[in-house]
Design a protein around this motif. Structure first.
Motif, PDB file in Angstrom:
ATOM      1  N   UNK A   1       0.841  -1.197   0.000  1.00  0.00           N
ATOM      2  CA  UNK A   1       0.000   0.000   0.000  1.00  0.00           C
ATOM      3  C   UNK A   1       0.873   1.242   0.000  1.00  0.00           C
ATOM      4  N   UNK A   2       0.420   2.250  -0.746  1.00  0.00           N
ATOM      5  CA  UNK A   2       1.118   3.532  -0.815  1.00  0.00           C
ATOM      6  C   UNK A   2       0.173   4.606  -0.292  1.00  0.00           C
TER       7      UNK A   2
ATOM      8  N   UNK B   1      -2.985   3.887  -3.045  1.00  0.00           N
ATOM      9  CA  UNK B   1      -2.786   2.979  -4.165  1.00  0.00           C
ATOM     10  C   UNK B   1      -2.290   1.654  -3.592  1.00  0.00           C
ATOM     11  N   UNK B   2      -2.846   0.544  -4.052  1.00  0.00           N
ATOM     12  CA  UNK B   2      -2.462  -0.736  -3.463  1.00  0.00           C
ATOM     13  C   UNK B   2      -2.302  -1.818  -4.522  1.00  0.00           C
TER      14      UNK B   2
ATOM     15  N   UNK C   1       2.991  -8.546  -9.616  1.00  0.00           N
ATOM     16  CA  UNK C   1       2.379  -7.545  -8.748  1.00  0.00           C
ATOM     17  C   UNK C   1       1.184  -6.969  -9.489  1.00  0.00           C
ATOM     18  N   UNK C   2      -0.019  -7.198  -8.962  1.00  0.00           N
ATOM     19  CA  UNK C   2      -1.249  -6.751  -9.609  1.00  0.00           C
ATOM     20  C   UNK C   2      -1.799  -5.516  -8.901  1.00  0.00           C
ATOM     21  N   UNK C   3      -2.338  -4.592  -9.699  1.00  0.00           N
ATOM     22  CA  UNK C   3      -2.962  -3.417  -9.107  1.00  0.00           C
ATOM     23  C   UNK C   3      -4.349  -3.789  -8.594  1.00  0.00           C
ATOM     24  N   UNK C   4      -4.783  -3.122  -7.557  1.00  0.00           N
ATOM     25  CA  UNK C   4      -6.142  -3.318  -7.049  1.00  0.00           C
ATOM     26  C   UNK C   4      -7.103  -2.320  -7.689  1.00  0.00           C
ATOM     27  N   UNK C   5      -6.626  -1.103  -7.941  1.00  0.00           N
ATOM     28  CA  UNK C   5      -7.498  -0.052  -8.443  1.00  0.00           C
ATOM     29  C   UNK C   5      -7.736  -0.141  -9.945  1.00  0.00           C
TER      30      UNK C   5
END
Length: 106
Positions: A56-57, A63-64, A72-76
């Motif tokens: 998480x950023x 952004x996570x 590494x997959x984006x959540x958003x």
């Protein structure tokens, strides 16, 4: 949060996930390969719950990402993952930002 000082472990009580130490080899590998382009290490939160790792950023609108050990997959942004090669070949000197790709190649 609960800090287990002797074990150097910070645990999020609601989920039971623990934060990876920013000095650990696993954190450094993730940070240096991808997230150093986006945020200082103290603002990159890497949590682990059993075999699931979440990054998480918080300074970037939370952004996570999910990390499965391979990608590494984006959540958003559904269905996209962080490109293994962050060199686009177009933007010379681009030091910030993150290249995403469709794992299906579309």
């Amino acid at each position: 949060f609960v800090l287990h000082y002797s074990e150097k472990l910070l645990v999020e009580q609601m989920s039971g996930a623990f934060f990876l130490d920013i000095n650990s080899a696993h954190f450094k590998k993730l940070y240096c390969s991808v997230f150093c382009r986006l945020s200082p290490p103290q603002f990159v939160h890497v949590k682990q719950l059993s075999d699931k790792i979440t990054i998480e950023l918080p300074r970037l609108n939370h952004l996570s990402f999910d990390y499965d050990g391979k990608s590494i997959q984006t959540r958003q942004i559904g269905g996209l993952e962080v490109a293994r090669d962050q060199n686009s070949g177009v933007f010379i000197g681009l030091e910030h930002g993150l290249l995403l790709e469709d794992p299906k190649g579309l």
